[in-house]
Scaffold this motif. Structure first.
Motif, PDB file in Angstrom:
ATOM      1  N   GLU A  27     123.917  11.068 114.639  1.00 44.13           N
ATOM      2  CA  GLU A  27     122.740  11.547 115.354  1.00 44.13           C
ATOM      3  C   GLU A  27     122.916  13.015 115.704  1.00 44.13           C
ATOM      4  O   GLU A  27     123.960  13.616 115.454  1.00 44.13           O
ATOM      5  N   ASP A  28     121.852  13.600 116.273  1.00 44.26           N
ATOM      6  CA  ASP A  28     121.897  15.004 116.671  1.00 44.26           C
ATOM      7  C   ASP A  28     122.991  15.227 117.707  1.00 44.26           C
ATOM      8  O   ASP A  28     123.175  14.407 118.629  1.00 44.26           O
ATOM      9  N   VAL A  29     123.724  16.329 117.551  1.00 51.45           N
ATOM     10  CA  VAL A  29     124.734  16.685 118.549  1.00 51.45           C
ATOM     11  C   VAL A  29     124.300  17.890 119.380  1.00 51.45           C
ATOM     12  O   VAL A  29     124.825  18.117 120.460  1.00 51.45           O
ATOM     13  N   TYR A  30     123.346  18.660 118.868  1.00 48.81           N
ATOM     14  CA  TYR A  30     122.874  19.805 119.652  1.00 48.81           C
ATOM     15  C   TYR A  30     121.530  20.286 119.121  1.00 48.81           C
ATOM     16  O   TYR A  30     121.352  20.434 117.895  1.00 48.81           O
ATOM     17  N   THR A  31     120.595  20.510 120.022  1.00 47.48           N
ATOM     18  CA  THR A  31     119.298  21.111 119.710  1.00 47.48           C
ATOM     19  C   THR A  31     119.130  22.365 120.553  1.00 47.48           C
ATOM     20  O   THR A  31     119.252  22.310 121.787  1.00 47.48           O
ATOM     21  N   VAL A  32     118.881  23.476 119.899  1.00 47.29           N
ATOM     22  CA  VAL A  32     118.717  24.748 120.615  1.00 47.29           C
ATOM     23  C   VAL A  32     117.455  24.693 121.460  1.00 47.29           C
ATOM     24  O   VAL A  32     116.424  24.133 121.045  1.00 47.29           O
ATOM     25  N   SER A  33     117.523  25.254 122.642  1.00 42.67           N
ATOM     26  CA  SER A  33     116.375  25.256 123.547  1.00 42.67           C
ATOM     27  C   SER A  33     115.236  26.104 122.982  1.00 42.67           C
ATOM     28  O   SER A  33     115.470  27.119 122.306  1.00 42.67           O
ATOM     29  N   ARG A  34     114.012  25.701 123.234  1.00 40.01           N
ATOM     30  CA  ARG A  34     112.863  26.505 122.790  1.00 40.01           C
ATOM     31  C   ARG A  34     112.762  27.794 123.595  1.00 40.01           C
ATOM     32  O   ARG A  34     112.342  28.832 123.073  1.00 40.01           O
ATOM     33  N   PHE A  35     113.146  27.752 124.865  1.00 37.39           N
ATOM     34  CA  PHE A  35     113.094  28.934 125.729  1.00 37.39           C
ATOM     35  C   PHE A  35     114.513  29.373 126.066  1.00 37.39           C
ATOM     36  O   PHE A  35     115.294  28.591 126.622  1.00 37.39           O
ATOM     37  N   VAL A  36     114.835  30.599 125.712  1.00 38.40           N
ATOM     38  CA  VAL A  36     116.200  31.112 125.918  1.00 38.40           C
ATOM     39  C   VAL A  36     116.117  32.369 126.784  1.00 38.40           C
ATOM     40  O   VAL A  36     115.820  33.471 126.287  1.00 38.40           O
ATOM     41  N   PRO A  37     116.350  32.250 128.097  1.00 42.08           N
ATOM     42  CA  PRO A  37     116.391  33.455 128.944  1.00 42.08           C
ATOM     43  C   PRO A  37     117.693  34.220 128.742  1.00 42.08           C
ATOM     44  O   PRO A  37     118.737  33.613 128.467  1.00 42.08           O
TER      45      PRO A  37
END
Length: 303
Positions: free
Chosen positions: A285-295
């Protein structure tokens, strides 16, 4: 003749180039035995919406640049300010005098004219500001910077990277180009498998800029293009994958005087991903999904 290379840009109702040079030669006297280093200057007068006149004067002497802003209700008044600033820029090898004041005094009985009276310091405008972080060439400015970046949501954990950038433009607008390297960050262990991630992100954009008393404030819109690389170790077969990163990133930039031509640069931005990358272990399964919003926040030096 004074060693001055002046570029003059003004509306028709304003004093001409020859008017300014004539006035400058009238109020300056080269001290005996002194050699004056040449001065390059560019003056531009613009009429504002409220009918006033705004002068921007850029000077360069012995590798040092200065910038002076003057404002007046009528254009001829600015001629006096320009000539006094140029006279001061010529350095201590010249005396600044006002013969009109001297000639207006009652003459002595023997017919001798009074000596020209040096201008009172209170009558002089402020000298040109210290060299700014903008390097001006014929009104075109360029400002490189180096900064440390802190971001949340791009890699697995909050991370820090190094940024190198360059802004090019004029007084109230700039185009910018920068690149940021985000070093490897370890991810969480998943079923005995370790993962790590690093990224390289470039950005191109434009900024609206508002200089104020040595400081500057800017609002920028940029497009980020880069790649995020993930690797896994500890599985039956180790793997690696790279995912593209595309995002829009509005930001706010503030610069403040620091030391000489160097200024502090602070930027706050939020990157909005078009399609956040996902990393998964094959057949799992997925181990990491990058956030849509990156401050992100960066702090560095600009010169």
């Amino acid at each position: 003749m004074l060693p001055l290379d002046l570029t003059w840009d003004a509306p028709p109702e304003c004093p001409s180039y020859s008017d300014v040079v004539t006035e400058l030669e009238r109020i300056t006297r080269v001290k005996p035995g002194r050699e004056i280093t040449s001065v390059r200057a560019k003056a531009k007068i613009e009429r504002t919406e409220d009918g006033r006149y705004q002068l921007t004067l850029l000077t360069e002497r012995e590798g040092q640049t200065g910038e002076t802003d003057l404002d007046a209700a009528s254009c001829p008044v600015l001629k006096r300010g320009v000539t006094l600033v140029l006279a001061l820029t010529l350095g201590d090898g010249v005396d600044v005098v006002d013969e009109e004041v001297a000639d207006a005094r009652p003459k002595a009985d023997d017919g001798a004219k009074p000596a020209p009276k040096p201008l009172s310091p209170a009558a002089l405008p402020a000298p040109p500001r210290a060299p700014s972080v903008d390097h001006a060439v014929d009104g075109f400015r360029w400002s490189p910077w180096l900064a440390a970046n802190g971001g949340w949501g791009l890699l697995r954990e909050p991370s820090f990277g190094a940024q190198l950038g360059l802004a090019v433009g004029e007084r109230h607008w700039q185009s910018r180009l920068d690149a940021t390297f985000w070093p490897p960050v370890a991810g969480a262990r998943f079923q005995g498998v370790d993962s790590s991630y690093f990224a390289f992100v470039g950005a191109i954009g434009a900024c609206g800029r508002w200089p104020l008393a040595g400081w500057s404030f800017a609002g920028c819109a940029t497009l980020q293009i880069g790649a995020i690389h993930g690797t896994s170790t500890g599985a039956f077969r180790d793997g690696a994958a790279s995912a593209p990163w595309y995002a829009a990133a509005p930001s706010v930039v503030v610069t403040a005087p620091f030391y000489g031509p160097v200024a502090l640069r602070l930027e706050g931005a939020v990157a909005i991903a078009f399609k956040p990358p996902r990393f998964a272990i094959q057949y799992a399964e997925d181990v990491y999904t990058v956030s849509r919003f990156v401050p992100a926040v960066s702090l560095g030096l600009v010169w």
